[in-house]
Design a protein around this motif. Structure first.
Motif, PDB file in Angstrom:
ATOM      1  N   TYR A 136       0.850  -1.186   0.000  1.00 43.35           N
ATOM      2  CA  TYR A 136       0.000   0.000   0.000  1.00 43.35           C
ATOM      3  C   TYR A 136       0.891   1.243   0.000  1.00 43.35           C
ATOM      4  O   TYR A 136       1.762   1.383   0.879  1.00 43.35           O
ATOM      5  N   LEU A 137       0.707   2.127  -0.960  1.00 40.17           N
ATOM      6  CA  LEU A 137       1.406   3.410  -0.985  1.00 40.17           C
ATOM      7  C   LEU A 137       0.370   4.465  -0.613  1.00 40.17           C
ATOM      8  O   LEU A 137      -0.439   4.886  -1.439  1.00 40.17           O
ATOM      9  N   VAL A 138       0.372   4.863   0.648  1.00 44.88           N
ATOM     10  CA  VAL A 138      -0.722   5.648   1.221  1.00 44.88           C
ATOM     11  C   VAL A 138      -0.478   7.151   1.070  1.00 44.88           C
ATOM     12  O   VAL A 138       0.586   7.658   1.450  1.00 44.88           O
ATOM     13  N   ASP A 139      -1.456   7.837   0.532  1.00 47.58           N
ATOM     14  CA  ASP A 139      -1.396   9.296   0.394  1.00 47.58           C
ATOM     15  C   ASP A 139      -2.825   9.787   0.195  1.00 47.58           C
ATOM     16  O   ASP A 139      -3.242  10.104  -0.918  1.00 47.58           O
ATOM     17  N   SER A 140      -3.604   9.840   1.279  1.00 55.16           N
ATOM     18  CA  SER A 140      -5.037  10.083   1.151  1.00 55.16           C
ATOM     19  C   SER A 140      -5.585  10.959   2.267  1.00 55.16           C
ATOM     20  O   SER A 140      -5.185  10.831   3.432  1.00 55.16           O
ATOM     21  N   ALA A 141      -6.519  11.811   1.879  1.00 55.92           N
ATOM     22  CA  ALA A 141      -7.177  12.683   2.850  1.00 55.92           C
ATOM     23  C   ALA A 141      -8.342  11.998   3.557  1.00 55.92           C
ATOM     24  O   ALA A 141      -9.032  12.619   4.367  1.00 55.92           O
ATOM     25  N   ALA A 188      -6.163   5.623   8.980  1.00 61.21           N
ATOM     26  CA  ALA A 188      -4.893   5.384   9.673  1.00 61.21           C
ATOM     27  C   ALA A 188      -4.734   3.924  10.078  1.00 61.21           C
ATOM     28  O   ALA A 188      -3.617   3.455  10.321  1.00 61.21           O
ATOM     29  N   TYR A 189      -5.838   3.201  10.155  1.00 61.77           N
ATOM     30  CA  TYR A 189      -5.738   1.793  10.558  1.00 61.77           C
ATOM     31  C   TYR A 189      -5.129   0.922   9.466  1.00 61.77           C
ATOM     32  O   TYR A 189      -4.498  -0.095   9.750  1.00 61.77           O
ATOM     33  N   LEU A 190      -5.301   1.295   8.215  1.00 63.63           N
ATOM     34  CA  LEU A 190      -4.824   0.445   7.109  1.00 63.63           C
ATOM     35  C   LEU A 190      -3.320   0.178   7.205  1.00 63.63           C
ATOM     36  O   LEU A 190      -2.896  -0.982   7.215  1.00 63.63           O
ATOM     37  N   PRO A 191      -2.467   1.214   7.263  1.00 65.37           N
ATOM     38  CA  PRO A 191      -1.031   0.911   7.326  1.00 65.37           C
ATOM     39  C   PRO A 191      -0.605   0.239   8.618  1.00 65.37           C
ATOM     40  O   PRO A 191       0.316  -0.586   8.622  1.00 65.37           O
ATOM     41  N   ILE A 192      -1.302   0.552   9.699  1.00 65.25           N
ATOM     42  CA  ILE A 192      -0.869   0.001  10.979  1.00 65.25           C
ATOM     43  C   ILE A 192      -1.412  -1.405  11.191  1.00 65.25           C
ATOM     44  O   ILE A 192      -0.927  -2.155  12.044  1.00 65.25           O
ATOM     45  N   ALA A 197       5.263  -0.940   8.472  1.00 66.54           N
ATOM     46  CA  ALA A 197       4.868   0.380   7.990  1.00 66.54           C
ATOM     47  C   ALA A 197       6.090   1.287   7.880  1.00 66.54           C
ATOM     48  O   ALA A 197       6.915   1.347   8.790  1.00 66.54           O
ATOM     49  N   LEU A 198       6.178   1.975   6.759  1.00 67.67           N
ATOM     50  CA  LEU A 198       7.237   2.945   6.516  1.00 67.67           C
ATOM     51  C   LEU A 198       6.608   4.331   6.472  1.00 67.67           C
ATOM     52  O   LEU A 198       5.418   4.469   6.163  1.00 67.67           O
ATOM     53  N   THR A 240       5.245   3.406  13.560  1.00 68.12           N
ATOM     54  CA  THR A 240       5.840   3.022  12.278  1.00 68.12           C
ATOM     55  C   THR A 240       7.211   2.378  12.491  1.00 68.12           C
ATOM     56  O   THR A 240       7.859   2.588  13.528  1.00 68.12           O
ATOM     57  N   ASP A 241       7.654   1.621  11.487  1.00 68.54           N
ATOM     58  CA  ASP A 241       8.856   0.796  11.635  1.00 68.54           C
ATOM     59  C   ASP A 241      10.098   1.355  10.938  1.00 68.54           C
ATOM     60  O   ASP A 241      11.219   1.046  11.331  1.00 68.54           O
ATOM     61  N   TYR A 242       9.890   2.123   9.859  1.00 69.74           N
ATOM     62  CA  TYR A 242      11.025   2.621   9.085  1.00 69.74           C
ATOM     63  C   TYR A 242      10.802   4.096   8.752  1.00 69.74           C
ATOM     64  O   TYR A 242       9.732   4.464   8.250  1.00 69.74           O
TER      65      TYR A 242
END
Length: 544
Positions: A136-141, A188-192, A197-198, A240-242
């Protein structure tokens, strides 16, 4: 030049014209929110969604973009939603097939429209069926608030994505998320909920509530970086991890992470060395008629699709309006179920219309599908179907029962199924030929495809009869001119709803493809499917 050559040239010209229109529309979609929005993104030091994906995937490898036309000509009152505001596709990362989902921040800041949710769920479905790692490349409002009631609470809405995150994790399928821009509220739950998560310094941020909402809710004044920036989550919260200094380093880290992943055992679909089909690639375009009412040699078309043009036909002289055959596509063993568009004669001398499913054809196809399941052979359905045969003779012969056999076999089939809508896909014929409702691993359309409950002319005449009868019952007179105008209005509306673009915008098909790409979609689809186990086939109750 012979008459046949002239017809073949006309077919090729028409198909290439349709492909040119498709490419023109794709070029516009690929710009997302437009060049000004792209420039604004670059000014912030960010790459666009397409630039990120291009950088991430292996150079020169196949990339199957899913849902490019999702949202096409929808949401006009809000300025549109090109590509549903998210780029989705199956691509190779460090030599491994992955499902990639990248928010397009140039489209309403990457906000989620209803079709965005549907596209994300389709991507997760494909990944779950084939055990593909997800990036997932996250960039969303977050949710597009004016339409929150159509994206937030229901079973197939926004929340289902996080439920799937949990299910995917329990299946042992790796999920990696990179926070490369905004990531707010429920999103915010999706990446976590992913495995790792980076986050990109300076541009990435993640929080349940942004600074404005925090101020409104509890009166605290805090800036975005302190609230949920890279340093906060990598050094204080541990969310986040990285931590990555920029987009390229973030994507490079993802490549390294994918490189270390273990592999699932393969199912074992048979594959030998690939061989090209007969003739030239453009022969596929020349064979398919530009006049959709013209019968054509479907077997000739198959010769230009399968390796060396070799097919082993099953029950070749029985049930002739459906072709069932074993073949290879890019080396993979496949079972082909194709509607035969030639006018044929049955054993008793009855003329059978091409593209129509008769009782004997349905019976034959059902048996063939069961055989392919028994032998673990993936199925390829090639649609050009008008539906099942109607009339007293067919009803007396049990067309409903025989059609039910075929639908049952398709429904319970456990080997991977791939559907290519070449031409018509009407009514129950769409169901029997493994339409979207029957869980094909991938379903794509040629630019010549039409998907509807019936053909435009038939539907328009049927609807006209109903409307005219209704008005006459009220004592209203309908002139011949009015009937003609009403018929044209109905048919125009209906014809618009049967186009491949209408279907693709609503994700009834995964993509509109160049016919010459058909082999690639099938081959890459089977390669993905080979990563997931298949269940034992149980046909259920099939009446004989």
């Amino acid at each position: 030049m012979s008459k046949k050559d002239i017809e073949r040239n006309k077919n090729e010209d028409e198909m290439k014209l349709l492909l040119s229109r498709r490419q023109h529309r794709l070029d516009k979609i690929h710009l997302g929110g437009g060049e000004a929005k792209i420039a604004k993104l670059h000014k912030k030091g960010k790459m666009t969604a397409r630039e990120r994906v291009d950088y991430l995937v292996d150079e020169g490898s196949a990339f199957l973009e899913v849902g490019a036309f999702a949202g096409y000509e929808m949401y006009k009152e809000y300025g549109g939603c090109p590509g549903a505001g998210v780029l989705v596709g199956i691509g190779y990362v460090s030599g491994r097939q992955c499902m990639i989902i990248a928010n397009d921040a140039t489209v309403k800041a990457g906000a989620w429209f209803p079709i965005t949710g549907k596209k994300n769920l389709r991507a997760q479905e494909i990944a779950m069926e084939n055990r593909l790692p997800i990036i997932y490349l996250v960039d969303s409002a977050g949710v597009f608030l004016p339409m929150q009631d159509e994206i937030f609470p229901d079973k197939e809405h926004f929340g289902r994505i996080f439920r799937n995150n949990a299910k995917i994790s329990s299946m042992g399928i790796p999920q990696i998320s990179a926070i490369m821009g905004s990531c707010v509220a429920g999103g915010a739950y999706l990446p976590i909920m992913s495995d790792e998560a980076l986050i990109v310094e300076g541009t990435g941020s993640i929080f349940l509530a942004g600074p404005y909402l925090v101020k409104a809710a509890i009166g605290e004044e805090v800036d975005k970086e302190t609230l949920g920036g890279a340093s906060t989550h990598c050094e204080i919260s541990g969310v986040t991890d990285y931590k990555c200094p920029d987009d390229p380093s973030c994507l490079d880290t993802i490549k390294d992470l994918v490189k270390q992943m273990g592999h699932f055992p393969k199912t074992g679909f048979d594959r030998i060395e690939s061989a090209p089909p007969l003739g030239e690639p453009d022969d596929l375009l020349r064979t398919f008629p530009e006049n959709r009412t013209t019968p054509y040699a479907t077997k000739e078309l198959l010769h230009h699709l399968v390796d060396e043009g070799k097919l082993t036909y099953y029950k070749d002289d029985y049930g002739k309006t459906i072709i069932c055959a074993y073949a290879r596509i890019d080396g993979w063993s496949v079972g082909i179920v194709a509607n035969n568009r030639e006018i044929v004669r049955s054993a008793n001398g009855e003329t059978q219309f091409g593209g129509v499913i008769y009782s004997d054809s349905a019976d034959k196809a059902a048996r063939f599908i069961m055989n392919c399941n028994q032998k673990k052979i993936p199925l390829v359905f090639l649609h050009d179907v008008s539906g099942f045969m109607v009339g007293s003779r067919s009803e007396h012969g049990g067309i409903i029962k025989d059609g039910a056999k075929m639908v049952n076999a398709v429904s319970n089939s456990t080997v991977p199924k791939f559907s290519i809508v070449m031409g018509n896909s009407y009514g129950a014929g769409n169901y029997a030929m493994c339409g979207k409702a029957y869980d094909p691993r991938l379903i794509v359309a040629w630019p010549t495809a039409k998907i509807a409950v019936m053909g435009g002319a038939q539907a328009a005449k049927t609807l006209l009869q109903i409307q005219v009868a209704s008005r006459k019952a009220k004592g209203e007179k309908v002139s011949a001119t009015e009937e003609k105008e009403l018929l044209e209005k109905i048919q125009n509306r209906y014809d618009e709803q049967t186009t491949p673009y209408y279907a693709a915008s609503r994700l009834w098909v995964d993509a509109i493809i160049d016919p010459r790409e058909t082999r690639t979609w099938i081959s890459e689809g089977i390669k993905a499917a080979d990563m997931a186990p298949i269940e034992q086939f149980n046909p259920g109750v099939i009446q004989t």
